[in-house]
Motif scaffolding. Structure first.
Motif, PDB file in Angstrom:
ATOM      1  N   LEU A 200      39.017  37.677  37.078  1.00 39.95           N
ATOM      2  CA  LEU A 200      38.466  38.736  37.892  1.00 39.95           C
ATOM      3  C   LEU A 200      38.316  40.146  37.364  1.00 39.95           C
ATOM      4  CD1 LEU A 200      37.646  39.752  41.005  1.00 39.95           C
ATOM      5  CD2 LEU A 200      40.067  40.119  41.257  1.00 39.95           C
ATOM      6  N   ILE A 201      37.148  40.739  37.425  1.00 36.43           N
ATOM      7  CA  ILE A 201      36.864  41.964  37.067  1.00 36.43           C
ATOM      8  C   ILE A 201      36.303  42.843  38.517  1.00 36.43           C
ATOM      9  CG2 ILE A 201      35.673  43.544  35.554  1.00 36.43           C
ATOM     10  CD1 ILE A 201      35.457  41.173  33.535  1.00 36.43           C
ATOM     11  N   GLU A 202      37.292  43.722  38.649  1.00 31.32           N
ATOM     12  CA  GLU A 202      36.580  44.538  39.892  1.00 31.32           C
ATOM     13  C   GLU A 202      36.903  45.692  39.971  1.00 31.32           C
ATOM     14  OE1 GLU A 202      38.654  43.096  43.510  1.00 31.32           O
ATOM     15  OE2 GLU A 202      40.728  43.155  42.845  1.00 31.32           O
ATOM     16  N   ARG A 203      36.322  46.568  40.624  1.00 29.93           N
ATOM     17  CA  ARG A 203      36.514  48.138  40.873  1.00 29.93           C
ATOM     18  C   ARG A 203      36.416  48.910  39.629  1.00 29.93           C
ATOM     19  NH1 ARG A 203      40.116  46.327  45.074  1.00 29.93           N
ATOM     20  NH2 ARG A 203      41.772  47.311  43.864  1.00 29.93           N
ATOM     21  N   CYS A 204      35.826  48.565  38.632  1.00 32.04           N
ATOM     22  CA  CYS A 204      35.915  49.201  37.183  1.00 32.04           C
ATOM     23  C   CYS A 204      34.522  49.920  37.155  1.00 32.04           C
ATOM     24  CB  CYS A 204      35.951  48.305  35.821  1.00 32.04           C
ATOM     25  SG  CYS A 204      37.439  47.265  36.132  1.00 32.04           S
ATOM     26  N   TYR A 205      34.802  51.169  36.461  1.00 26.66           N
ATOM     27  CA  TYR A 205      33.691  52.036  36.029  1.00 26.66           C
ATOM     28  C   TYR A 205      33.541  51.976  34.601  1.00 26.66           C
ATOM     29  CZ  TYR A 205      31.189  56.836  35.803  1.00 26.66           C
ATOM     30  OH  TYR A 205      30.478  57.686  35.532  1.00 26.66           O
ATOM     31  N   ILE A 206      32.277  51.832  34.180  1.00 26.74           N
ATOM     32  CA  ILE A 206      32.187  51.567  32.769  1.00 26.74           C
ATOM     33  C   ILE A 206      30.721  52.432  32.436  1.00 26.74           C
ATOM     34  CG2 ILE A 206      31.662  49.703  30.851  1.00 26.74           C
ATOM     35  CD1 ILE A 206      32.776  47.889  33.187  1.00 26.74           C
ATOM     36  N   HIS A 207      30.922  53.143  31.536  1.00 21.53           N
ATOM     37  CA  HIS A 207      29.851  54.272  31.264  1.00 21.53           C
ATOM     38  C   HIS A 207      29.714  54.565  29.601  1.00 21.53           C
ATOM     39  CE1 HIS A 207      32.483  58.037  31.605  1.00 21.53           C
ATOM     40  NE2 HIS A 207      33.000  56.980  32.258  1.00 21.53           N
ATOM     41  N   ASN A 208      28.620  55.307  29.374  1.00 25.30           N
ATOM     42  CA  ASN A 208      28.667  55.762  27.960  1.00 25.30           C
ATOM     43  C   ASN A 208      29.090  54.740  26.920  1.00 25.30           C
ATOM     44  OD1 ASN A 208      29.420  58.451  29.667  1.00 25.30           O
ATOM     45  ND2 ASN A 208      27.805  58.726  28.217  1.00 25.30           N
ATOM     46  N   ILE A 209      28.342  53.647  27.028  1.00 23.55           N
ATOM     47  CA  ILE A 209      28.636  52.601  26.102  1.00 23.55           C
ATOM     48  C   ILE A 209      27.977  52.801  24.761  1.00 23.55           C
ATOM     49  CG2 ILE A 209      28.630  50.226  25.860  1.00 23.55           C
ATOM     50  CD1 ILE A 209      30.614  50.925  27.750  1.00 23.55           C
ATOM     51  N   GLY A 210      28.559  52.798  23.770  1.00 22.69           N
ATOM     52  CA  GLY A 210      27.753  53.155  22.440  1.00 22.69           C
ATOM     53  C   GLY A 210      27.637  51.983  21.563  1.00 22.69           C
ATOM     54  N   GLY A 211      27.235  51.980  20.294  1.00 24.62           N
ATOM     55  CA  GLY A 211      27.430  51.077  19.347  1.00 24.62           C
ATOM     56  C   GLY A 211      26.216  50.153  18.885  1.00 24.62           C
ATOM     57  N   SER A 212      26.230  49.107  18.085  1.00 21.40           N
ATOM     58  CA  SER A 212      25.058  48.485  17.935  1.00 21.40           C
ATOM     59  C   SER A 212      24.787  47.325  18.783  1.00 21.40           C
ATOM     60  CB  SER A 212      25.535  47.734  16.395  1.00 21.40           C
ATOM     61  OG  SER A 212      26.647  46.892  16.402  1.00 21.40           O
ATOM     62  N   GLN A 213      25.988  47.079  19.593  1.00 25.50           N
ATOM     63  CA  GLN A 213      25.840  45.899  20.682  1.00 25.50           C
ATOM     64  C   GLN A 213      26.724  46.465  21.702  1.00 25.50           C
ATOM     65  OE1 GLN A 213      26.099  42.027  19.328  1.00 25.50           O
ATOM     66  NE2 GLN A 213      26.921  41.136  21.299  1.00 25.50           N
ATOM     67  N   GLY A 214      26.143  46.811  22.811  1.00 26.17           N
ATOM     68  CA  GLY A 214      26.803  47.821  23.792  1.00 26.17           C
ATOM     69  C   GLY A 214      26.619  46.951  25.163  1.00 26.17           C
ATOM     70  N   ASP A 215      26.795  45.889  25.598  1.00 27.28           N
ATOM     71  CA  ASP A 215      26.861  45.580  26.985  1.00 27.28           C
ATOM     72  C   ASP A 215      27.871  46.023  27.744  1.00 27.28           C
ATOM     73  OD1 ASP A 215      25.159  42.465  26.951  1.00 27.28           O
ATOM     74  OD2 ASP A 215      26.195  43.263  24.807  1.00 27.28           O
ATOM     75  N   GLY A 216      27.688  46.264  29.042  1.00 20.18           N
ATOM     76  CA  GLY A 216      28.842  46.642  29.686  1.00 20.18           C
ATOM     77  C   GLY A 216      29.776  45.643  29.764  1.00 20.18           C
ATOM     78  N   ILE A 217      29.319  44.559  30.311  1.00 18.09           N
ATOM     79  CA  ILE A 217      30.208  43.301  30.470  1.00 18.09           C
ATOM     80  C   ILE A 217      29.406  42.327  29.890  1.00 18.09           C
ATOM     81  CG2 ILE A 217      31.441  42.025  32.014  1.00 18.09           C
ATOM     82  CD1 ILE A 217      31.560  44.066  33.828  1.00 18.09           C
ATOM     83  N   GLU A 218      30.112  41.402  28.943  1.00 15.30           N
ATOM     84  CA  GLU A 218      29.294  40.067  28.442  1.00 15.30           C
ATOM     85  C   GLU A 218      30.219  39.030  28.586  1.00 15.30           C
ATOM     86  OE1 GLU A 218      26.918  38.539  24.629  1.00 15.30           O
ATOM     87  OE2 GLU A 218      28.348  40.356  24.286  1.00 15.30           O
ATOM     88  N   LEU A 219      29.795  37.990  29.377  1.00 18.17           N
ATOM     89  CA  LEU A 219      30.339  36.639  29.715  1.00 18.17           C
ATOM     90  C   LEU A 219      29.892  35.808  28.640  1.00 18.17           C
ATOM     91  CD1 LEU A 219      30.578  36.434  33.374  1.00 18.17           C
ATOM     92  CD2 LEU A 219      32.433  36.599  31.807  1.00 18.17           C
TER      93      LEU A 219
END
Length: 517
Positions: A200-219
């Motif tokens: 479970l991933i819940e109520r998270c805040y993900i922002h200003n993702i950088g780099g060569s491969q920057g998915d917020g969340i990758e399954l």
């Protein structure tokens, strides 16, 4: 004498089972009692952690701690978790590593360990999880300015019962050009391994993702029964990757589907949500993607397209097609229902189906813009101002809840609608479910205003978050009435206006919506 001995013999004989049991228990090694340790800045965090035994808790008081340790964290045992946490009522302690050659926490073969109320600054990955692990909880941790990513499980064989809650991940791949995912769950190409599951991933805040491969969340391929809910995600990496990516479970059974629900995904450099099937995408709001809003196609390794439900989402103002579908002519168990697929301009592409949707169930979807697919379940709608409370394209003023009297209200198909809407309000408030991520609550949206911050789950007054404002919520407020933050009976969830005092103002706010949901 003979009578006394006879009585003693009978008593010992009767007591023999209890004596044997006592002696057996006495011969077992006794577990050491769980201990609570406290440390302050200046102490060696590595030394404190190395002394922890199953059941122990380590409390860090506010301040900075250097990441100086080596080795792996193995964790506790069932019923005897190890907990590493910041002190209650204090600013989060900060764990600092001024380099990118080490991960801050390396977990290999770890289980039954919890990290809570911490800040992590620097290092490569904040958490690197490898091998076979389970029962790991990361809660209220701020991870930022990382050389790589937040939670990296690329080296996993199997990971289950991972819970990540109320965490913020920001400024990944900072100062480098490495993969910088907020969450990298599972290993690439390991679809025939257990991967990450039942997590479970819940109520998270993900922002200003950088780099060569920057998915917020990758399954990654093969991950299954992972729930991503109530998160706010912005994937603006220059590498142009989606906010959420899910590569399919490869289980060929919908009971293994991953679930993506009630998230706000905004300003993604690529698609807001990109999936290859075997997923339930429900009640999400996807806005201002620089490329597509939601993109769905077949699996990579075998070309299968199946078990996909895209229902009750609101997609708005995408740079590419708001909804991009591929391979929906040959798949099985595909549902597209009750979605708002809207562009701000009538000339922008709302729906791009590279193949006809002939293999799918398509019902009650409303779109605005250009569509290359003609289907009875895709209905051209009026301009955004006629269905949304405020069709602004700017977070903070944007309000995509249904406009009273508009074409979204009571217009959905009840067969496919989820139980709760984006605000965690129970659906079917009216004659039928509404179209889109929201269920109408009247002329105003009583839920969380869309913003670049943590999502506030539920609506004011729904204290226990069951989708209803009723006597249960009233009793909970009554039990905490006239208390303030810091009082023993203070209930922060009952402090509806968040001013630190539970009083008549909170009661009036609850009364305003009582019985409406």
């Amino acid at each position: 004498m003979r009578t006394i001995m006879s009585r003693l013999t009978r008593r010992l004989s009767a007591a023999a089972p209890a004596v044997v049991a006592f002696l057996a228990l006495a011969s077992l090694p006794m577990a050491a009692p769980a201990a609570v340790y406290e440390i302050w800045p200046g102490a060696s965090l590595g030394a404190a952690i190395s002394n922890l035994q199953p059941g122990d808790t380590l409390i860090l008081h506010a301040g900075d701690y250097a990441r100086t340790w080596t080795g792996q964290f193995k964790g506790g045992t069932e019923g005897n978790w190890i907990t590493i946490k910041g002190a209650d009522g204090e600013p989060r302690p900060r764990i600092v590593y001024n380099g990118v050659d080490r991960n801050v926490f390396d977990l290999s073969g770890a289980a039954y360990i919890k990290f809570e109320n911490l800040e992590i600054y620097g290092g490569s990955d904040a958490f690197k999880i490898q091998g076979t692990c389970h029962d790991i909880t990361i809660e209220n941790v701020y991870m930022h300015h990382l050389g790589s990513g937040g939670v990296n499980c690329s080296g996993i064989t199997e990971l289950y019962n991972l819970t990540v809650r109320d965490c913020e991940i920001a400024y990944t791949s900072y100062g480098t050009w490495t993969p910088g995912e907020g969450f990298y769950l599972g290993g690439h190409g390991k679809y025939n391994q257990p991967q990450v599951h039942d997590s479970l991933i819940e109520r998270c805040y993900i922002h200003n993702i950088g780099g060569s491969q920057g998915d917020g969340i990758e399954l990654k391929h093969g991950c299954h029964r992972v729930v991503i809910q109530d998160c706010v995600i912005q994937a603006s990496a220059p590498g142009n990757y989606p906010g959420i990516t899910a590569w399919g479970t490869y289980k060929n059974n919908p009971s293994y589907n991953n679930i993506i629900r009630r998230n706000l995904v905004y300003s993604s450099a690529d698609a807001g949500i990109h999936v290859t099937g075997e997923v339930n995408i429900e009640n999400n709001i996807v806005v201002n993607s620089l490329s597509r809003g939601i993109h769905c196609r077949r699996r990579d390794y075998d070309g299968v397209m199946r078990d996909t439900r895209i229902v009750n989402n609101t997609i708005y103002n995408a740079g590419g097609a708001a909804l991009h579908l591929v391979n929906w002519d040959v798949g099985t168990n595909l549902v597209l229902a009750n979605n708002v697929i809207y562009q701000a301009s009538p000339d922008a592409q709302a729906i791009n189906a590279l193949n006809p949707l002939s293999a799918a169930t398509v019902v009650k979807n409303l779109y605005y813009g250009v569509s290359n697919e003609v289907n009875r379940g895709l209905v051209a709608g009026p301009a955004p101002a006629e269905i949304f409370i405020n069709p602004s394209t700017t977070l903070g003023t944007m309000d995509l809840a249904p406009l009273a009297g508009g074409q979204l209200i009571d217009a959905g198909d009840n067969t496919y609608v989820p139980t709760l809407d984006f605000n965690n309000v129970a659906v079917w408030q009216g004659a039928a479910a509404d179209i889109g991520a929201y269920e109408s609550t009247g002329a105003t949206n009583l839920g969380w205003p869309l913003a670049a911050t943590f999502k506030q789950v539920g609506v004011p007054g729904d204290i226990n978050l069951d989708g209803h404002v009723n006597a249960i919520d009233l009793l909970r407020l009554a039990n905490a009435f006239a208390t303030s933050s810091g009082d023993p009976n203070y209930d922060p969830d009952a402090d509806i206006n968040g001013d630190g005092i539970i009083n008549v103002i909170d009661l009036l706010m609850l009364a305003h919506v009582f019985g409406q949901f």
